[in-house]
Motif scaffolding. Sequence first.
Motif: not given
Lengths: 166, 442
Positions: A71, A83, A139, A148, A151, A155, B40-42, B44-46, B48-51, B53-54
């Motif tokens: 994370l 990742l 992806y 986003l 996606l 999921l 949790l990573p999903v 966080l990804g949303v 932080l807008r960091h795909p 992590l999804l």
Amino acid sequence: MVAVTVTRRPPTAGVAAATAAAALTVAATALFAVTAGGVAAAGFVLVLAGLLRPSGRLLGYGAAGQVLAVLLAGVSGAGPGPLLVGGVGAALAWDLGDHALGLGEQLGRETDATRNVAVHAAASVAVGSVSAAVAFGVYTAAAGGQPLVALVFLLVGVVALASALR
Amino acid sequence: MSPRSRDRSGGQRRGLPEQIRPAGVLPTGRWTGVAGLALLPVGLGVLLRHPPLLLVGAVGVAYAAYARGDSAPRPELDITRELSDPSPAPGDEVTVTLRVRNAGDGVVPDLRLVDGVPPALASDDPARLGTALRPGKSATLRYTVTAVRGAHEWRPVHVVTRNPSGSQEHDEQQTVETTMRCAPELTASGALPLRGLTTPYAGRVATDVGGAGLEFHSTREYRHGDPARRVNWARYARTGELSTLQFREERAATVVLCIDARPEAYLARDAEEANAVERGVDAASQAFSALVDTGDRVGVAAFAPGDCWLPPSTGSDHRAEARDLLATHPSLAPTPTDDRFLPTTWLKRFRRRLPADAQVILFSPVPDDFSVTVARRLDAYGHAVTVISPDPTAGDTPGRQLARVERAARLSALRGAGLRVVDWGEEALATELDRAAARWSR
């Protein structure tokens, strides 16, 4: 009459497999961010300690630490490759480690359980790598320009499908 | 995937004693929480807008789906067990071959198997197997055990199978009946000195009764009909009076060999050594042979739970029966039983069965005061008691030294009450018996 001594420790093959998985996470996260690599290394030490003591609790803390490291790497902006490798590594470290601990508890170290370990590891690695590959494929195919939220919904759709299939 | 999930379900269940462990299919809980962790990573990804992590979340979801969607293990296993020799001699190495075949249609990806080795045969050679089996394939587990006296029945095989993800576990006990009978030969070693309680029949125990025999006893007045070779001619020459020589009459005895096999008597100096019951049974089989060979009537009993009684008799049939009883009777098993034991009831029944002219040889480590009571009471009822006591005590810690002193006190109490006691230490029984016999008066 001889008293039976069962060494309640995980078999060597299982320990090796779980440690290798944990090491994979360390490598994947350390490539990108030093802090994440540090946390992953701490997780690695805990996993190893959990396997050697043996203690399921320590192993759990180690695996959780490795997830945290993944994370952290994600937060600091790591790409999909590290990742995915890190995530699969952390999951495998828990899975293979717990399996080895169970074998140690039920059968002991003297018993030859290599085949059992190999089959279990193969199945878990297959699930991890196939899911990572599919996720990566989706992806790269879908992420270009998609929002986003799309996606996330994808999921959520997968989760719903998995639950429905059950 | 939280560290607690394992302790909560899997860990605790595994720690349960064998009897109350639930059988059948049960979740192991090893993947509990992985779906939650995947969110949790999903999230966080949303945030932080960091795909990318999804993707981590997707892997987590995949493992959760793997664990949930995995079918429950339904093993159909054929298990057979073979012994290289079902009736070995004591000390022989016996190879046990356990063959397990997957008779079902599905793969058994995770099979753990623990064979139910009889407790007396347990060895360091692992009787456990961890493997995976395709349909129709079989795996073999081979281990060796060292045969010890007794009829050993194998306990059920403990079979634990898991599905590939390990999310569910199937636990069962499969009974595969196998019995190993190990009966030592009866071999006599040295004569056993008996006490002077005998039957009217001729034998080899010298009694205090004057008559025909070998050892001089007394003289008495000549009576008409006394055989001429027993007339004391020397005295006749000196005084002119006829008198008759008397010798100790040699008669046969009835002996009951009683082995103390209460759970309290399973004592040994250390785990490697034969326990006092084993030594007692060994001594009893030697004594049995020696006594039957000299024409005495011999019976066998166990001062133990269960009904172990062979009435005194003689002859080759009786010998075979005794061999079988000493080797395989459950009351005399090399490891203690869990059966309830009522000592006073046992004593009453034993007295009722005991012929009036029977001597008792008690093989007991004398582990408590009750064994002393039993020996003294039987002696007081007129059954001359000899105690042969294998010494199980050690002297390396103060507690053990105390146990040794207590046992010595019990033995001297027995001697004080007029019983014969053989304290059997490390040496061979024959040596100890010779030493004791030299000490005893008749």
